[in-house]
Design a protein around this motif. Structure first.
Motif, PDB file in Angstrom:
ATOM      1  N   MET A 169      39.028  27.906 105.998  1.00 46.56           N
ATOM      2  CA  MET A 169      39.404  26.516 105.980  1.00 46.56           C
ATOM      3  C   MET A 169      39.879  26.148 104.581  1.00 46.56           C
ATOM      4  SD  MET A 169      36.521  25.095 108.616  1.00 46.56           S
ATOM      5  CE  MET A 169      36.930  23.437 108.515  1.00 46.56           C
ATOM      6  N   LEU A 170      40.905  25.334 104.529  1.00 49.79           N
ATOM      7  CA  LEU A 170      41.568  24.976 103.275  1.00 49.79           C
ATOM      8  C   LEU A 170      41.274  23.528 102.890  1.00 49.79           C
ATOM      9  CD1 LEU A 170      44.999  26.455 104.338  1.00 49.79           C
ATOM     10  CD2 LEU A 170      43.382  27.514 102.767  1.00 49.79           C
ATOM     11  N   THR A 171      41.261  23.274 101.600  1.00 53.64           N
ATOM     12  CA  THR A 171      41.141  21.899 101.122  1.00 53.64           C
ATOM     13  C   THR A 171      42.519  21.245 101.165  1.00 53.64           C
ATOM     14  OG1 THR A 171      41.576  22.466  98.829  1.00 53.64           O
ATOM     15  CG2 THR A 171      39.270  22.540  99.547  1.00 53.64           C
ATOM     16  N   ILE A 172      42.542  19.958 101.038  1.00 53.99           N
ATOM     17  CA  ILE A 172      43.815  19.240 101.008  1.00 53.99           C
ATOM     18  C   ILE A 172      44.638  19.694  99.805  1.00 53.99           C
ATOM     19  CG2 ILE A 172      44.856  16.971 100.624  1.00 53.99           C
ATOM     20  CD1 ILE A 172      42.764  15.830 102.528  1.00 53.99           C
ATOM     21  N   PRO A 178      49.193  18.154 109.343  1.00 55.09           N
ATOM     22  CA  PRO A 178      48.358  18.975 110.214  1.00 55.09           C
ATOM     23  C   PRO A 178      47.013  18.291 110.478  1.00 55.09           C
ATOM     24  CG  PRO A 178      48.416  19.908 108.006  1.00 55.09           C
ATOM     25  CD  PRO A 178      49.394  18.784 108.034  1.00 55.09           C
ATOM     26  N   LYS A 179      46.427  18.595 111.614  1.00 54.34           N
ATOM     27  CA  LYS A 179      45.122  18.021 111.955  1.00 54.34           C
ATOM     28  C   LYS A 179      44.086  18.502 110.955  1.00 54.34           C
ATOM     29  CE  LYS A 179      45.987  17.724 116.878  1.00 54.34           C
ATOM     30  NZ  LYS A 179      45.609  18.221 118.200  1.00 54.34           N
ATOM     31  N   TRP A 237      51.260  23.682 112.697  1.00 46.71           N
ATOM     32  CA  TRP A 237      52.021  22.512 112.275  1.00 46.71           C
ATOM     33  C   TRP A 237      53.356  22.917 111.659  1.00 46.71           C
ATOM     34  CZ3 TRP A 237      52.975  20.772 107.109  1.00 46.71           C
ATOM     35  CH2 TRP A 237      53.508  19.485 107.030  1.00 46.71           C
ATOM     36  N   ILE A 238      53.358  23.964 110.849  1.00 48.85           N
ATOM     37  CA  ILE A 238      54.589  24.452 110.245  1.00 48.85           C
ATOM     38  C   ILE A 238      55.551  24.946 111.333  1.00 48.85           C
ATOM     39  CG2 ILE A 238      55.579  26.275 108.784  1.00 48.85           C
ATOM     40  CD1 ILE A 238      53.094  25.898 106.964  1.00 48.85           C
ATOM     41  N   SER A 287      44.871  28.154 110.833  1.00 49.13           N
ATOM     42  CA  SER A 287      45.616  28.231 112.093  1.00 49.13           C
ATOM     43  C   SER A 287      46.309  26.906 112.418  1.00 49.13           C
ATOM     44  CB  SER A 287      44.692  28.641 113.246  1.00 49.13           C
ATOM     45  OG  SER A 287      43.638  27.713 113.401  1.00 49.13           O
ATOM     46  N   GLU A 288      45.672  25.790 112.088  1.00 51.07           N
ATOM     47  CA  GLU A 288      46.279  24.481 112.330  1.00 51.07           C
ATOM     48  C   GLU A 288      47.466  24.259 111.400  1.00 51.07           C
ATOM     49  OE1 GLU A 288      47.486  20.822 113.497  1.00 51.07           O
ATOM     50  OE2 GLU A 288      46.289  22.285 114.582  1.00 51.07           O
TER      51      GLU A 288
END
Length: 56
Positions: free
Chosen positions: A1-4, A28-29, A48-49, A43-44
């Motif tokens: 999971m990535l940060t903003i 992206p969500k 989105w891309i 993955s989200e």
């Protein structure tokens, strides 16, 4: 999971732009964790891309 911040850096936009997209529901969500921090699944981001590529 990535940060903003990680996502904004990866796609090459400022944090302000990314937060505006979030507010307008154009990015992206994201997931808000119980501690209040926000994360975006890799993955989200990729999904989105892909939607942006399909629209072009």
């Amino acid at each position: 999971m990535l940060t903003i911040a990680q996502v904004a850096e990866e796609i090459g936009v400022s944090l302000a732009t990314f937060y505006r997209w979030r507010q307008l529901r154009k990015g992206p969500k994201s997931i808000k964790l119980p501690n209040g921090s926000v994360r975006i699944r890799r993955s989200e981001l990729e999904r989105w891309i892909e939607t942006l590529e399909d629209a072009a």
